[in-house]
Structures are given as C-alpha cells and as structure tokens.
Design a protein around this motif. Structure first.
Motif, PDB file in Angstrom:
ATOM      1  N   PHE A 118     -14.051   9.056  14.365  1.00 29.46           N
ATOM      2  CA  PHE A 118     -14.309  10.039  13.320  1.00 29.46           C
ATOM      3  C   PHE A 118     -13.048  10.769  12.883  1.00 29.46           C
ATOM      4  N   ASP A 119     -13.082  11.181  11.620  1.00 25.41           N
ATOM      5  CA  ASP A 119     -12.142  12.138  11.054  1.00 25.41           C
ATOM      6  C   ASP A 119     -12.935  13.437  10.974  1.00 25.41           C
ATOM      7  N   PRO A 120     -12.672  14.382  11.856  1.00 28.78           N
ATOM      8  CA  PRO A 120     -13.558  15.550  11.945  1.00 28.78           C
ATOM      9  C   PRO A 120     -13.609  16.412  10.705  1.00 28.78           C
ATOM     10  N   LEU A 121     -12.491  16.506   9.960  1.00 30.74           N
ATOM     11  CA  LEU A 121     -12.502  17.316   8.738  1.00 30.74           C
ATOM     12  C   LEU A 121     -11.520  16.727   7.733  1.00 30.74           C
ATOM     13  N   ASP A 122     -11.972  15.747   7.008  1.00 36.35           N
ATOM     14  CA  ASP A 122     -11.157  15.116   5.974  1.00 36.35           C
ATOM     15  C   ASP A 122     -10.928  16.091   4.828  1.00 36.35           C
ATOM     16  N   GLY A 123      -9.685  16.118   4.318  1.00 30.01           N
ATOM     17  CA  GLY A 123      -9.356  16.997   3.207  1.00 30.01           C
ATOM     18  C   GLY A 123      -9.103  18.430   3.616  1.00 30.01           C
ATOM     19  N   SER A 124      -8.821  18.646   4.902  1.00 27.73           N
ATOM     20  CA  SER A 124      -8.713  20.022   5.404  1.00 27.73           C
ATOM     21  C   SER A 124      -7.547  20.802   4.791  1.00 27.73           C
ATOM     22  N   SER A 132     -14.204  21.063  -1.675  1.00 21.68           N
ATOM     23  CA  SER A 132     -15.078  20.307  -0.779  1.00 21.68           C
ATOM     24  C   SER A 132     -14.283  19.474   0.222  1.00 21.68           C
ATOM     25  N   VAL A 133     -14.702  19.528   1.478  1.00 21.80           N
ATOM     26  CA  VAL A 133     -14.123  18.748   2.559  1.00 21.80           C
ATOM     27  C   VAL A 133     -15.266  18.023   3.255  1.00 21.80           C
ATOM     28  N   GLY A 134     -14.964  17.227   4.276  1.00 20.38           N
ATOM     29  CA  GLY A 134     -16.056  16.513   4.928  1.00 20.38           C
ATOM     30  C   GLY A 134     -15.681  15.878   6.243  1.00 20.38           C
ATOM     31  N   THR A 135     -16.677  15.334   6.903  1.00 22.77           N
ATOM     32  CA  THR A 135     -16.538  14.596   8.153  1.00 22.77           C
ATOM     33  C   THR A 135     -16.856  13.132   7.882  1.00 22.77           C
ATOM     34  N   ASP A 153     -10.261  -1.689  22.914  1.00 20.38           N
ATOM     35  CA  ASP A 153     -11.672  -2.013  22.700  1.00 20.38           C
ATOM     36  C   ASP A 153     -12.189  -1.499  21.356  1.00 20.38           C
ATOM     37  N   PHE A 154     -11.482  -0.545  20.761  1.00 24.48           N
ATOM     38  CA  PHE A 154     -11.860  -0.002  19.459  1.00 24.48           C
ATOM     39  C   PHE A 154     -11.303  -0.829  18.302  1.00 24.48           C
ATOM     40  N   LEU A 155     -10.353  -1.712  18.577  1.00 26.61           N
ATOM     41  CA  LEU A 155      -9.628  -2.401  17.511  1.00 26.61           C
ATOM     42  C   LEU A 155     -10.424  -3.591  16.986  1.00 26.61           C
ATOM     43  N   GLN A 156     -11.508  -3.271  16.305  1.00 26.73           N
ATOM     44  CA  GLN A 156     -12.405  -4.255  15.713  1.00 26.73           C
ATOM     45  C   GLN A 156     -12.350  -4.120  14.197  1.00 26.73           C
ATOM     46  N   PRO A 157     -12.455  -5.234  13.460  1.00 25.15           N
ATOM     47  CA  PRO A 157     -12.425  -5.136  11.997  1.00 25.15           C
ATOM     48  C   PRO A 157     -13.628  -4.385  11.468  1.00 25.15           C
ATOM     49  N   GLY A 158     -13.524  -3.913  10.237  1.00 26.69           N
ATOM     50  CA  GLY A 158     -14.602  -3.131   9.638  1.00 26.69           C
ATOM     51  C   GLY A 158     -15.918  -3.872   9.531  1.00 26.69           C
ATOM     52  N   THR A 159     -15.869  -5.207   9.491  1.00 23.28           N
ATOM     53  CA  THR A 159     -17.098  -5.998   9.428  1.00 23.28           C
ATOM     54  C   THR A 159     -17.939  -5.821  10.691  1.00 23.28           C
ATOM     55  N   ALA A 160     -17.344  -5.330  11.773  1.00 24.53           N
ATOM     56  CA  ALA A 160     -18.066  -5.152  13.032  1.00 24.53           C
ATOM     57  C   ALA A 160     -18.818  -3.816  13.089  1.00 24.53           C
ATOM     58  N   GLN A 161     -18.653  -2.964  12.102  1.00 25.08           N
ATOM     59  CA  GLN A 161     -19.325  -1.667  12.122  1.00 25.08           C
ATOM     60  C   GLN A 161     -20.852  -1.839  12.072  1.00 25.08           C
ATOM     61  N   VAL A 162     -21.549  -1.035  12.861  1.00 27.43           N
ATOM     62  CA  VAL A 162     -23.014  -1.060  12.837  1.00 27.43           C
ATOM     63  C   VAL A 162     -23.569   0.128  12.059  1.00 27.43           C
ATOM     64  N   ALA A 163     -22.750   1.134  11.823  1.00 27.58           N
ATOM     65  CA  ALA A 163     -23.141   2.295  11.026  1.00 27.58           C
ATOM     66  C   ALA A 163     -21.886   3.032  10.597  1.00 27.58           C
ATOM     67  N   ALA A 164     -21.995   3.748   9.509  1.00 29.19           N
ATOM     68  CA  ALA A 164     -20.882   4.567   9.024  1.00 29.19           C
ATOM     69  C   ALA A 164     -21.447   5.619   8.093  1.00 29.19           C
ATOM     70  N   GLY A 165     -20.693   6.677   7.928  1.00 30.07           N
ATOM     71  CA  GLY A 165     -21.157   7.709   7.026  1.00 30.07           C
ATOM     72  C   GLY A 165     -20.153   8.829   6.869  1.00 30.07           C
ATOM     73  N   TYR A 166     -20.502   9.767   6.022  1.00 30.84           N
ATOM     74  CA  TYR A 166     -19.708  10.996   5.909  1.00 30.84           C
ATOM     75  C   TYR A 166     -20.653  12.136   5.575  1.00 30.84           C
TER      76      TYR A 166
END
Length: 340
Positions: A118-124, A132-135, A153-166
């Motif tokens: 996660f990016d805890p506070l994008d645009g801070s 407006s800022v966000g997570t 173990d985290f170095l997986q391509p974006g196609t491996a994501q099972v969920a994402a959001g902001y």
C-alpha cells in the motif's frame, strides 16, 4: 434492490457466494476499508487534528525510503494500516511505500495466505492545501510454502494481483475496488459509518479529449513524448483532428478517479530527471493497482513500451513510466513510443 442499499460487506459476501473471493480475502478488504475510514477522519480534521505539515523541520525532517519529506499524515496513515492488518490472520506480510523493506506478520499473530502492499497517503504533498488525497492498495497471494515472506516474495507482476483498490478522501470519501470482476465504487455514508455501492461496473470511455500530465517537465521528456503531447496541443488543426483539454491535479488518486469517472489519459513518462530511477511512479504501490482497476473498467495501462501489468518487478520500490486511461488514447501514446 438499488445499488444504494448494498453495503460493502454485502457486496463482498455476494462475491464470496459467487466463488470469486474466499473468506480471508473478504476479511482483508473489510479491514483495509475500516482503516481507510479511520484515515478519512484524520484527513477530514485537517489543521484541527494537528496532523498537517512535515515530520520534523530542517535538518530534523523525516525522509522516507523514496527520498521524500514525510508528512505527519503519511506516518499516521501508515501506522493505521499496519496496526489494522497485523492481527486478523489473513496476511502473511505487508509492504508500504513508506518503509524500506517488507514486514512479516508478527509471530504472536496467526498468518494467512495473502500479501498486502500500500501507499498509505498518495498525494500527501497536497494535503496542506486541501486537495484530494488517497490510499492505494494491492493484494497478492503469498507463494506456496512461504510462512515468513521476504521482499522477494512480493516481486510478482501485476497480473498476479487478486484485488486492488484506492480510497479517495475528497468532498466525499470513495472506495474504488476490483477483485478481478469489474471495477466498483463505494461511497462512505458518514452518518451510518459504512461504504455503500454507488457505481457497479465502472466503464472508461474508449475515446477521450482529456489528458493529464505535468507540463512543467516537458523540457525533460524523451522525443516520443514531446511529439505525442505536441500533437495533442495542435488540437483540431493537427494530426489528431480534435481539441484536447488538459487536467492535472498532481494527486494520482484524484487524476485516476476522474479518468475512471469520465475518461481521459494519465501520463507520467520517463524524463531526464527520473531516467536513472526508471521512472517517477512506483510499480508495486501505484502503477500495478491502478492499472488493474483501469483494465477492469475497460481501459488500458502501459509503460509506453509494455503492458504495465506484465512488468516483472525487480525491487519493492521499483519505478516505471505510466500511461493509463481510455484504451484508444493509451494505444495512441504507445504508438508514438513504438515509432521512435
């Protein structure tokens, strides 16, 4: 029943019944959403909460792993997300844009089969001027047999994501989510304290007349980007044959939210200032989750030369160029880079 009667919890239960997510992933998303509600309260208090400004001043200023001055709300948001996700038993480890390395779940808590970034506070950098800022967050599966995950173990391509959001903290607080079956928006009902489904199946128009880019960097761009934006600025009299408008908030969540809502293209190309780092935006914390959301809404995402979700990460804080948004316009931008 109308979308306005469907809470995030109900939506996730229905996704589980449809065998699109399992109970652990449902719990993970609910925990992240609750943490975002807490961050939203802190952001909403602004100066009244004593959380504006940098951490420390002058030589005592706190600098994160990205080499950027940390805002008080950066640190607070990171702590909120860390604490909320530590004990639930749904995660094996987590990684944050604000931390040098990944962190396994402490031994005193049960561990699950997912990894959270996660990016805890994008645009801070905009927080002090009330923009407006966000997570932003991304969820991966922990590799089989791994109980104590490390950075690799985290170095997986974006196609491996099972969920994402902001979650965007603006006039309203909105959670935008995908679990791989469309992109959906939930608005926080502050009186009730729950996220309510307000847009099911967001769709980005394929064509657009809007672009978002930091024009102050124009002199540093590579020739393909110079040519692409140059043609946009020529409008209906140029080779693109239509007049474009530019919109630039300088908060990625705000710019991408606009694009998901009404179309457009967001660009942060390679330039001489960031060439040695590979780009400006972070692949794991920003580009991958946003690309997943955009593709699930019918858009496209590219580095200018490669589909973003297929980039193989080489480090937790790897940076990349980013072009995402309306499919036809992203393809046009890619075409300029492929031709040069």
């Amino acid at each position: 029943m109308s979308n306005t009667s469907i809470s995030l919890t109900r939506f996730l239960i229905e996704e589980q019944r449809a065998d699109r997510i399992n109970p652990d992933l449902r719990l993970l998303i609910e925990v992240v959403a609750r943490a975002c509600k807490t961050i939203s309260i802190a952001v909403g208090k602004g100066a009244l909460g004593g959380v504006l400004g940098d951490v420390g001043i002058g030589s005592d200023a706190s600098i994160n792993v990205q080499g950027e001055a940390q805002k008080k709300l950066d640190v607070l948001s990171n702590e909120i997300l860390m604490e909320a996700n530590a004990w639930g038993g749904h995660l094996a480890g987590l990684a944050s844009e604000e931390m040098d390395t990944s962190h396994p779940i402490p031994d005193k808590y049960p561990r699950g089969n997912y990894l959270l970034l996660f990016d805890p506070l994008d645009g801070s950098s905009n927080i002090d001027v009330n923009v407006s800022v966000g997570t932003i967050f991304s969820v991966l599966r922990c590799p089989d047999g791994v109980t104590n995950p490390v950075d690799a173990d985290f170095l997986q391509p974006g196609t491996a994501q099972v969920a994402a959001g902001y979650c965007i903290y603006g006039p309203s607080t909105t959670l935008v989510l995908t679990v791989g079956h469309g992109t959906h928006a939930f608005t926080l009902d502050r009186e009730v304290g729950s996220f309510v489904l307000t847009v099911r199946g967001m769709r980005i128009p394929e064509e657009t007349k809007e672009f978002a880019v930091n024009m102050s960097n124009q002199r540093h761009w590579e020739p393909p980007m110079q040519a692409y934006v140059g043609d946009l600025l020529l409008g209906s009299e140029g080779p693109r044959g239509k007049d474009f408008n530019m919109r630039w908030v300088a908060s990625m969540v705000a710019d991408v939210h606009r694009i998901l809502t009404r179309g457009g293209i967001f660009s942060y190309p390679l330039d001489r200032k960031c060439a040695d780092k590979g780009g400006r935006l972070r692949l794991m914390y920003e580009a991958n989750p946003m690309s997943f959301l955009v593709e699930q809404a019918g858009g496209a995402a590219s580095t200018g030369r490669q589909r973003l979700l297929e980039v193989q990460p080489t480090g937790l804080h790897m940076r990349v160029p980013v072009f995402l948004g309306s499919k036809a316009e992203v393809e046009a931008a890619v075409g300029y880079h492929a031709a040069r």
